[in-house]
Write an enzyme that holds these catalytic residues in place. Structure first.
Site, PDB file in Angstrom:
ATOM      1  N   LYS A   1      40.706  55.418  17.419  1.00 35.86           N
ATOM      2  CA  LYS A   1      41.795  55.746  18.355  1.00 35.86           C
ATOM      3  C   LYS A   1      41.797  57.219  18.709  1.00 35.86           C
ATOM      4  CE  LYS A   1      45.031  51.986  18.160  1.00 35.86           C
ATOM      5  NZ  LYS A   1      46.409  51.517  17.997  1.00 35.86           N
TER       6      LYS A   1
ATOM      7  N   LYS B   1      35.568  43.807  18.639  1.00 37.77           N
ATOM      8  CA  LYS B   1      36.711  42.886  18.543  1.00 37.77           C
ATOM      9  C   LYS B   1      37.419  42.787  19.898  1.00 37.77           C
ATOM     10  CE  LYS B   1      40.772  45.574  17.325  1.00 37.77           C
ATOM     11  NZ  LYS B   1      41.972  45.781  16.616  1.00 37.77           N
TER      12      LYS B   1
ATOM     13  N   LYS C   1      43.351  44.442  23.504  1.00 39.26           N
ATOM     14  CA  LYS C   1      44.063  44.624  24.771  1.00 39.26           C
ATOM     15  C   LYS C   1      43.838  46.016  25.339  1.00 39.26           C
ATOM     16  CE  LYS C   1      47.847  44.736  21.607  1.00 39.26           C
ATOM     17  NZ  LYS C   1      48.725  43.827  20.930  1.00 39.26           N
TER      18      LYS C   1
HETATM   19  P1  TYM Z   1      47.973  44.728  15.883  1.00 41.00           P
HETATM   20  O1  TYM Z   1      49.289  44.801  16.585  1.00 41.00           O
HETATM   21  O2  TYM Z   1      46.836  45.506  16.460  1.00 41.00           O
HETATM   22  O3  TYM Z   1      47.505  43.231  15.729  1.00 41.00           O
HETATM   23  C1  TYM Z   1      48.360  42.216  15.225  1.00 41.00           C
HETATM   24  C2  TYM Z   1      47.555  41.245  14.395  1.00 41.00           C
HETATM   25  O4  TYM Z   1      46.506  40.653  15.178  1.00 41.00           O
HETATM   26  C3  TYM Z   1      45.257  40.781  14.498  1.00 41.00           C
HETATM   27  N1  TYM Z   1      44.183  40.928  15.506  1.00 41.00           N
HETATM   28  C4  TYM Z   1      43.071  40.198  15.538  1.00 41.00           C
HETATM   29  N2  TYM Z   1      42.630  39.193  14.760  1.00 41.00           N
HETATM   30  C5  TYM Z   1      41.435  38.610  15.073  1.00 41.00           C
HETATM   31  N3  TYM Z   1      40.672  38.994  16.126  1.00 41.00           N
HETATM   32  C6  TYM Z   1      41.068  40.012  16.945  1.00 41.00           C
HETATM   33  N4  TYM Z   1      40.318  40.363  17.981  1.00 41.00           N
HETATM   34  C7  TYM Z   1      42.321  40.663  16.654  1.00 41.00           C
HETATM   35  N5  TYM Z   1      43.012  41.680  17.249  1.00 41.00           N
HETATM   36  C8  TYM Z   1      44.148  41.830  16.526  1.00 41.00           C
HETATM   37  C9  TYM Z   1      45.419  42.036  13.643  1.00 41.00           C
HETATM   38  O5  TYM Z   1      44.536  42.027  12.560  1.00 41.00           O
HETATM   39  C10 TYM Z   1      46.863  41.917  13.205  1.00 41.00           C
HETATM   40  O6  TYM Z   1      46.980  41.092  12.077  1.00 41.00           O
HETATM   41  N6  TYM Z   1      49.016  47.887  12.173  1.00 41.00           N
HETATM   42  C11 TYM Z   1      49.156  46.518  12.636  1.00 41.00           C
HETATM   43  C12 TYM Z   1      50.597  46.079  12.805  1.00 41.00           C
HETATM   44  C13 TYM Z   1      51.423  46.273  11.584  1.00 41.00           C
HETATM   45  C14 TYM Z   1      51.341  45.484  10.390  1.00 41.00           C
HETATM   46  C15 TYM Z   1      52.312  46.037   9.507  1.00 41.00           C
HETATM   47  C16 TYM Z   1      50.549  44.386  10.022  1.00 41.00           C
HETATM   48  C17 TYM Z   1      52.371  47.211  11.392  1.00 41.00           C
HETATM   49  N7  TYM Z   1      52.898  47.084  10.157  1.00 41.00           N
HETATM   50  C18 TYM Z   1      52.499  45.496   8.220  1.00 41.00           C
HETATM   51  C19 TYM Z   1      50.755  43.848   8.726  1.00 41.00           C
HETATM   52  C20 TYM Z   1      51.713  44.403   7.869  1.00 41.00           C
HETATM   53  C21 TYM Z   1      48.477  46.400  13.988  1.00 41.00           C
HETATM   54  O7  TYM Z   1      48.313  47.365  14.694  1.00 41.00           O
HETATM   55  O8  TYM Z   1      48.179  45.124  14.351  1.00 41.00           O
END
Ligand code: TYM
Length: 336
Positions: free
Chosen positions: A119, A201, A204
């Site tokens: 990032k 991966k 968005k």
């Molecule tokens: P975020 O918002 O980027 O994504 C949310 C969830 O979607 C999963 N994910 C994917 N899984 C498979 N293939 C993909 N291409 C893909 N893109 C996204 C992510 O692994 C995630 O589970 N930091 C976290 C949000 C967060 C969080 C937390 C998660 C904040 N606090 C506490 C767990 C526990 C994030 O940015 O996910």
């Protein structure tokens, strides 16, 4: 164990950032697992809007995205009666514990986070301190609820490992305070890749809109994106080395139909990639259709949404306050 002694249900916490339309990757990697886990575990879920300002947000769009995220998760099947479901910024204990945990997290640990490296390259003009300390906030989210399991996609595994390290370090200094959480990574869909560059991966933030499917894309758009998906020249539907595009499409097909890759290979024997891509697109359209319909109802009903996120926040505050008070007492702060 005697029949009268009931085993306590394990606690699950997870969250998602409201950074615009969720992708098929979010759904298959995380959200649909959240829905499945609700009966077996004590689940708590959140829209992680504090995390989202590590990149600049337009206020009007941001407000819309938070509401969209909340409504879309309900449409996926999160049931706020079973699983308290709130908006992170409504529960002040998250920011408070995050500050404390920052003081138990090493600069070197945060520097090694691949998401930070990625990032900060992508947003070179805004490498802010929040982007750097983001994993401590994520650790706070999880540890506040004494979560045993955290359902996430593979990309969040490193943050989970750091959370465990922070919790173990704190417990090591002050005695057992936090439950040490494990990542819960589903078998199918843990890493859904870009339809255009299938080694990356699906995300968005990818500038090429053909590379990712949004959960609210229309059926036409979804079909077009799958028809344009990158494949290889072998023209055999099977999992194999150097067949990243087809491997990814088989993974998606397997996740949405619950068929194994072998079953999918057998089904498409002798058929070309064109047929296969159409079939994957159709299966995804059918998976998303009922969710989109429910979303269209929820998003119109702002009063219902407000009722749910307010009661979710009240519950979350009460529960998280217990952990925060315990932490503060152990550190030596004076109780109010
Ligand atoms: P975020 O918002 O980027 O994504 C949310 C969830 O979607 C999963 N994910 C994917 N899984 C498979 N293939 C993909 N291409 C893909 N893109 C996204 C992510 O692994 C995630 O589970 N930091 C976290 C949000 C967060 C969080 C937390 C998660 C904040 N606090 C506490 C767990 C526990 C994030 O940015 O996910």
């Amino acid at each position: 164990m005697s029949e009268t002694v009931q085993e306590k249900k394990k606690v699950i916490f997870s969250a998602i950032q409201p950074s615009g339309s969720f992708t098929l990757g979010n759904y298959l990697g995380a959200l649909r697992n959240w829905v499945k886990l609700q009966d077996e575990y004590n689940c708590i879920f959140a829209v992680a809007d504090l995390h989202a300002i590590t990149v600049r947000q337009d206020p009007q769009k941001f407000r819309h995205n938070i509401m969209e995220a909340y409504a879309l998760l309900l449409a996926c099947g999160i049931d706020p009666q079973k699983s308290p479901f709130f908006i992170q910024s409504h529960v002040h204990t998250h920011a408070e514990l995050a500050w404390i945990l920052n003081c138990y997290t090493q600069f070197g640990e945060l520097s090694r986070m691949t998401q930070f490296k990625d990032k900060s390259q992508k947003h070179a003009d805004n490498v802010n301190a929040g982007l750097f300390t983001y994993p401590s906030l994520m650790a706070a989210d999880i540890l506040l609820y004494q979560a045993d399991l955290v359902p996430v996609g593979i990309d969040q595994k490193q943050h989970l490992e750091l959370t465990r390290n922070i919790a173990e370090r704190f417990n090591g200094v002050y005695g057992k305070t936090f439950t040490i959480p494990d990542a819960y990574i589903g078998k199918a869909g843990a890493k859904i890749c870009s339809l255009q560059e299938p080694t990356k991966k699906m995300s968005k933030s990818d500038e090429n809109a053909n590379s990712w499917v949004a959960m609210l894309d229309t059926p036409d758009v979804i079909m077009k994106k799958f028809k344009r998906a990158v494949t290889d020249s072998e023209a055999v539907v099977r999992v194999g080395e150097g067949k990243d595009g087809i491997n990814n499409l088989i993974g998606i097909m397997s996740a949405v139909t619950d068929k194994t890759p072998d079953e999918i290979t057998a089904e498409f024997e002798g058929k070309g990639y064109g047929d296969f891509k159409t079939a994957v697109g159709e299966a995804v359209v059918e998976t998303l259709r009922p969710i989109q319909e429910r979303y269209n109802d929820y998003i119109k009903n702002k009063d219902y949404l407000a009722e749910q996120y307010k009661s979710g926040a009240e519950f979350a505050l009460r529960l998280s306050q217990r952990t925060l008070s315990k932490v503060m007492k152990k550190i030596g702060y004076i109780a109010k």
